[in-house]
Design an enzyme around this catalytic site. Structure first.
Site, mmCIF file in Angstrom:
data_model
loop_
_atom_site.group_PDB
_atom_site.id
_atom_site.type_symbol
_atom_site.label_atom_id
_atom_site.label_comp_id
_atom_site.label_asym_id
_atom_site.label_seq_id
_atom_site.Cartn_x
_atom_site.Cartn_y
_atom_site.Cartn_z
ATOM 1 N NE ARG A 17 -1.791 8.438 -0.912
ATOM 2 C CZ ARG A 17 -2.791 9.327 -0.894
ATOM 3 N NH1 ARG A 17 -3.388 9.707 -1.999
ATOM 4 N NH2 ARG A 17 -3.220 9.839 0.249
ATOM 5 N N GLY A 18 -4.349 5.972 0.326
ATOM 6 C CA GLY A 18 -5.392 6.659 1.077
ATOM 7 C C GLY A 18 -6.125 5.576 1.859
ATOM 8 N NE ARG A 60 0.928 1.902 2.645
ATOM 9 C CZ ARG A 60 0.569 3.181 2.609
ATOM 10 N NH1 ARG A 60 -0.481 3.557 1.918
ATOM 11 N NH2 ARG A 60 1.255 4.090 3.271
ATOM 12 C CB CYS A 124 -1.208 13.955 3.731
ATOM 13 S SG CYS A 124 -0.856 12.449 2.767
ATOM 14 C CG ASP A 193 -3.253 6.619 7.451
ATOM 15 O OD1 ASP A 193 -3.308 5.926 6.439
ATOM 16 O OD2 ASP A 193 -2.996 7.834 7.420
ATOM 17 C CG ASN A 203 -3.224 11.604 8.932
ATOM 18 O OD1 ASN A 203 -3.742 10.788 8.171
ATOM 19 N ND2 ASN A 203 -3.076 12.870 8.584
#
Ligand code: RI2
Length: 312
Positions: A17-18, A60, A124, A193, A203
């Site tokens: 992730r990220g 995603r 986050c 993001d 984000n």
């Protein structure tokens, strides 16, 4: 397709992730896929690469870094299968290298906006934002960090572990404590993001509330975003899809409450007017300049030259 399917599964379930990390993982998976592809013609090679790209893109929906990485890797023109394969490998290596260098450069640029004695708040778990903070710390600045828990997946716990490892004085807060601490915050730094053509930031859920608090308390709010997090799709009028994740992540049993449901969006949108600056690897820019970044760095949506990525 095994290695590729494995990466796709890990991106989907957030083992990987990220936004930056999923982009690099996708590039690497496409490279691995191309290397083991046993086909006779470039047509077959193109079709297989398109299919592989689709598998990764379907994991995603929000982070445009994934889309941009896939586009950059499978954008080639080749006369033979060997040439096409070599092109995919070179594109993937270049993307990964540029991505790692971009994060470093963002750290260098962003850290100049942090002074000794500052308290920095982050939300986050963003490697770009953390690199800004760690670069300031490594430059010898005496700083404190406030990190939000970031419900529901609590990625803030990853952030505090990383900051602790670096020896940075860090305080963990629950998300609802942001306004209570904001008067003592000198700078808010978050990741991204997606950055849209009008400079808005997509984000992790909760970012827009943090930005509103910062705006109201007159604390500067900045985002750290590699240029491949800017969305060429938004320049063509598309809206950013916001991923809705499973209610199970919210971890509350509501099975006996028949009038209640859980809504669990993964991201939110911070309007550009609440953003003071975006740190990119090509400089610190006002959000209003996002259009230029997209046009100059990611202009393939408008490029009439057909590459295989045009079909996606
Ligand atoms: P870096 C993450 O998304 C967070 O929203 C974070 O701010 C963003 O990616 C950027 O992270 P998720 O994958 O690329 O946790 O800066 O949903 O590491």
């Amino acid at each position: 397709m095994n290695g590729l399917q494995d990466t796709a599964r890990k991106i989907k379930n957030m083992d990987i992730r990220g936004a930056g990390r999923i982009a690099r993982a996708a590039a690497s998976a496409l490279k691995g896929f191309a290397l083991q592809l046993d086909v006779g013609t470039t047509k077959e090679f193109d079709a297989e690469m398109n299919m592989a790209a689709r598998v990764l893109l379907d994991t995603r929906p929000t982070a445009v870094s994934l889309y941009n990485a896939v586009m950059m890797v499978i954008r080639y023109k080749a006369e033979s299968v060997d040439e096409a394969r070599a092109s995919v490998v070179a594109n993937a290596d270049q993307f990964i290298d540029n991505s790692n260098k971009a994060v470093e450069k963002i750290g260098e640029i962003g850290s100049k906006r942090i002074q000794s004695g500052d308290t920095v708040l982050t939300h986050c778990n963003s490697m770009a934002a953390i690199t800004v903070i760690s670069s300031a710390h490594k430059a010898g600045k005496d700083i404190r960090v406030i990190a939000t828990e970031s419900r529901p997946r609590c990625q803030g716990l990853l952030t505090i572990a990383m900051l602790n490892e670096l020896g940075i004085d860090t305080t963990l807060i629950v998300d609802s404590a942001v306004r209570s601490v904001m008067n003592n915050v000198d700078l808010v730094v978050v990741g991204a993001d997606v950055v849209t053509a009008n400079g808005s930031l997509v984000n992790k859920i909760g970012t827009s509330q943090v930005a509103l608090c910062a705006y109201e308390a007159r604390s500067p709010f900045v985002a750290a975003a590699e240029t491949y997090k800017f969305s060429p799709k938004t320049l063509m009028g598309e809206m950013v899809p916001i991923e809705e994740r499973s209610p199970d992540e919210v971890a509350t049993d509501i099975s006996n409450l028949k009038h209640v449901k859980i809504f669990n969006p993964g991201f939110d949108v911070t309007p550009h007017r609440y953003i003071d600056m975006i740190f990119t690897e090509v400089g610190a820019i006002p959000p209003e300049m996002s259009y230029m970044i997209i046009k100059e760095k990611l202009g393939w949506e408008m490029d009439p030259t057909p590459g295989i990525s045009q079909q996606l």
